[in-house]
Design a protein around this motif. Structure first.
Motif, PDB file in Angstrom:
ATOM      1  N   GLU A  97       0.825  -1.209   0.000  1.00 60.31           N
ATOM      2  CA  GLU A  97       0.000   0.000   0.000  1.00 60.31           C
ATOM      3  C   GLU A  97       0.855   1.254   0.000  1.00 60.31           C
ATOM      4  O   GLU A  97       1.853   1.343   0.712  1.00 60.31           O
ATOM      5  CB  GLU A  97      -0.911   0.001   1.220  1.00 60.31           C
ATOM      6  N   GLY A 102      -2.044   1.124  -4.751  1.00 59.95           N
ATOM      7  CA  GLY A 102      -1.379  -0.082  -4.302  1.00 59.95           C
ATOM      8  C   GLY A 102      -0.529  -0.633  -5.418  1.00 59.95           C
ATOM      9  O   GLY A 102      -0.728  -0.300  -6.593  1.00 59.95           O
ATOM     10  N   ALA A 130      -7.659  -4.677  -1.850  1.00 60.81           N
ATOM     11  CA  ALA A 130      -7.354  -3.284  -2.207  1.00 60.81           C
ATOM     12  C   ALA A 130      -8.595  -2.402  -2.077  1.00 60.81           C
ATOM     13  O   ALA A 130      -8.513  -1.267  -1.587  1.00 60.81           O
ATOM     14  CB  ALA A 130      -6.795  -3.214  -3.626  1.00 60.81           C
TER      15      ALA A 130
END
Length: 183
Positions: A97, A102, A130
């Motif tokens: 991240e 990401g 995500a």
């Protein structure tokens, strides 16, 4: 233990050409294979040695960068793993991240599992992770065809759009292409 995985459309095949519908035995759709079940889960720190061992052949072949065991131990929480019923790790994918984005990295599936859908399941799990973490965009770099990524909504992207520290870490000598997908 092995179980057959059938294409959903093959599970209830019927024929109505002549007379009443006749049920047939399930037949796997082309391209579907019988393979042992596996589960996808977040990696744990103690998975570090298995992550390194799984990744080693890909690094030796030039598909992945060589990474030290210490990285797998310290960043195990980045990874999702595909685990066989006997506990063996047969696939992994890291999600690092960065602010608002990401980066997917270190994606590998054991050679005997390639083509079984394991990579797609890992990628779907990473996309879900995500999204739950509020990331707007995912990036990855590939030295291969990138077919799986392209088939899941990724497209070519300029490294200048990617997180700067990750983009600077790309080795131009490897000829990797950057791909991105909005979430």
């Amino acid at each position: 233990m092995t179980t057959a995985t059938l294409h959903p459309a093959a599970a209830h095949a019927t024929s109505t050409l002549r007379g009443p519908a006749v049920a047939h035995a399930p037949v796997p759709a082309p391209g579907w294979h019988e393979f042992p079940e596996f589960s996808v889960r977040p990696a744990r720190r103690d998975d570090g040695p298995a992550l390194a061992a799984l990744s080693r052949p890909f690094a030796q072949a030039g598909a992945l960068r060589e990474r030290p065991l210490s990285l797998y131990l310290s960043r195990a929480c980045d990874f999702l793993v595909a685990q066989a019923p006997d506990g063996t790790l047969e696939g992994c994918l890291g999600l690092r991240e960065h602010p608002a984005a990401g980066v997917l990295y270190n994606f590998c599936v054991a050679s005997h599992r390639q083509g079984t859908g394991m990579g797609a399941r890992l990628l779907h799990a990473a996309l879900a992770r995500a999204r739950t973490r509020g990331l707007a965009t995912l990036f990855t770099a590939t030295t291969g065809s990138g077919r799986l990524f392209l088939g899941h909504g990724f497209g070519p992207a300029s490294p200048s759009r990617a997180p700067a520290d990750w983009a600077r870490s790309l080795d131009p000598a490897r000829g990797a292409r950057v791909l991105a997908r909005s979430l």
